[in-house]
Design an enzyme around this catalytic site. Structure first.
Site, PDB file in Angstrom:
ATOM      1  N   ASP A  49       0.846  -1.211   0.000  1.00 16.54           N
ATOM      2  CA  ASP A  49       0.000   0.000   0.000  1.00 16.54           C
ATOM      3  C   ASP A  49       0.871   1.246   0.000  1.00 16.54           C
ATOM      4  O   ASP A  49       2.077   1.174   0.179  1.00 16.54           O
ATOM      5  CB  ASP A  49      -0.882   0.016   1.263  1.00 16.54           C
ATOM      6  CG  ASP A  49      -0.018  -0.137   2.524  1.00 16.54           C
ATOM      7  OD1 ASP A  49       0.133  -1.280   2.979  1.00 16.54           O
ATOM      8  OD2 ASP A  49       0.534   0.866   3.005  1.00 16.54           O
TER       9      ASP A  49
ATOM     10  N   ASP B  59       0.684   3.577   2.311  1.00 17.80           N
ATOM     11  CA  ASP B  59       0.525   4.136   3.649  1.00 17.80           C
ATOM     12  C   ASP B  59      -0.642   5.126   3.648  1.00 17.80           C
ATOM     13  O   ASP B  59      -1.708   4.783   3.130  1.00 17.80           O
ATOM     14  CB  ASP B  59       1.850   4.771   4.121  1.00 17.80           C
ATOM     15  CG  ASP B  59       1.916   4.922   5.639  1.00 17.80           C
ATOM     16  OD1 ASP B  59       1.506   3.981   6.349  1.00 17.80           O
ATOM     17  OD2 ASP B  59       2.373   5.967   6.115  1.00 17.80           O
TER      18      ASP B  59
END
Ligand code: ZN
Length: 193
Positions: free
Chosen positions: A140, A142
């Site tokens: 991802d 973040d």
């Protein structure tokens, strides 16, 4: 019983991490970190809190030989973008993820990836003069990018990458099983206080 006491010389950590850089893309980019910044606060992170104290150097906390074996194996398997180096920001989590402000700060500090598990295990391995390296896959962006990370997304990407990670480790282990030529085994020399 510790890994060291049963004769383990090298450890490969498997981590799912958030990315702090545009070019380290979620969905399975592989990062082999070569540095870390420790933002953990409450974890026990040494074997040497007395009576004997060793101030080991963590200038280069990861094993260069295992790092390079992991990177070349991951690259040889194809299909994944492989980053040979990167700075891993370690947070404790609460186990919450970061706020947007924290995430932006970590980016400005020069962090490339972020996770919750690396410290203290890398430090403890170094204190035992073991080789330690990490194979990290990016799940991802973040929370600095538009859509903040959530746990279900992390788990989904981790699952997708399971087979590749397992294969890279399986192929790497026989390539690093000879005698150690790196300097990891001498970390305690000149470190005793
Ligand atoms: Zn080593």
């Amino acid at each position: 019983m510790g890994l060291n006491s049963v004769g383990v010389k090298r450890i490969i950590g498997i981590n799912a991490v958030g990315s702090l850089k545009e070019e380290m893309r979620p969905g399975g980019d592989v990062v082999i970190p070569d540095q870390f910044i420790d933002f953990t606060k409450r974890r026990d992170s040494t074997f040497y809190d007395g009576p004997s104290v060793y101030h080991i150097s963590t200038a280069d906390p990861f094993c260069p030989d295992v790092n390079s074996a992991l990177a070349s194996q991951a690259r040889a398997m194809g299909g994944k973008r492989v980053h040979d180096s990167g700075t891993y920001v370690v947070i404790e989590g609460g186990p919450r993820f970061s706020t947007r402000a924290e995430s932006k700060m970590f980016r400005q500090f020069g962090g490339d990836i972020i996770g919750m598990t690396l410290v203290p295990e890398v430090v403890l391995a170094d204190e035992m003069a073991m080789c330690y390296s990490v194979l990290a896959t990016v799940t991802d962006y973040d929370v600095w990018s538009e859509k903040p990370v959530d746990t279900s997304e992390v788990l989904r990407v981790m699952k997708e990458n399971e087979d590749v990670v397992r294969e890279v480790v399986r192929e790497t282990v026989p390539r690093i099983s000879g005698e150690r030529k790196c300097n990891c085994s001498s970390r305690l020399e000149n470190a005793k206080a």
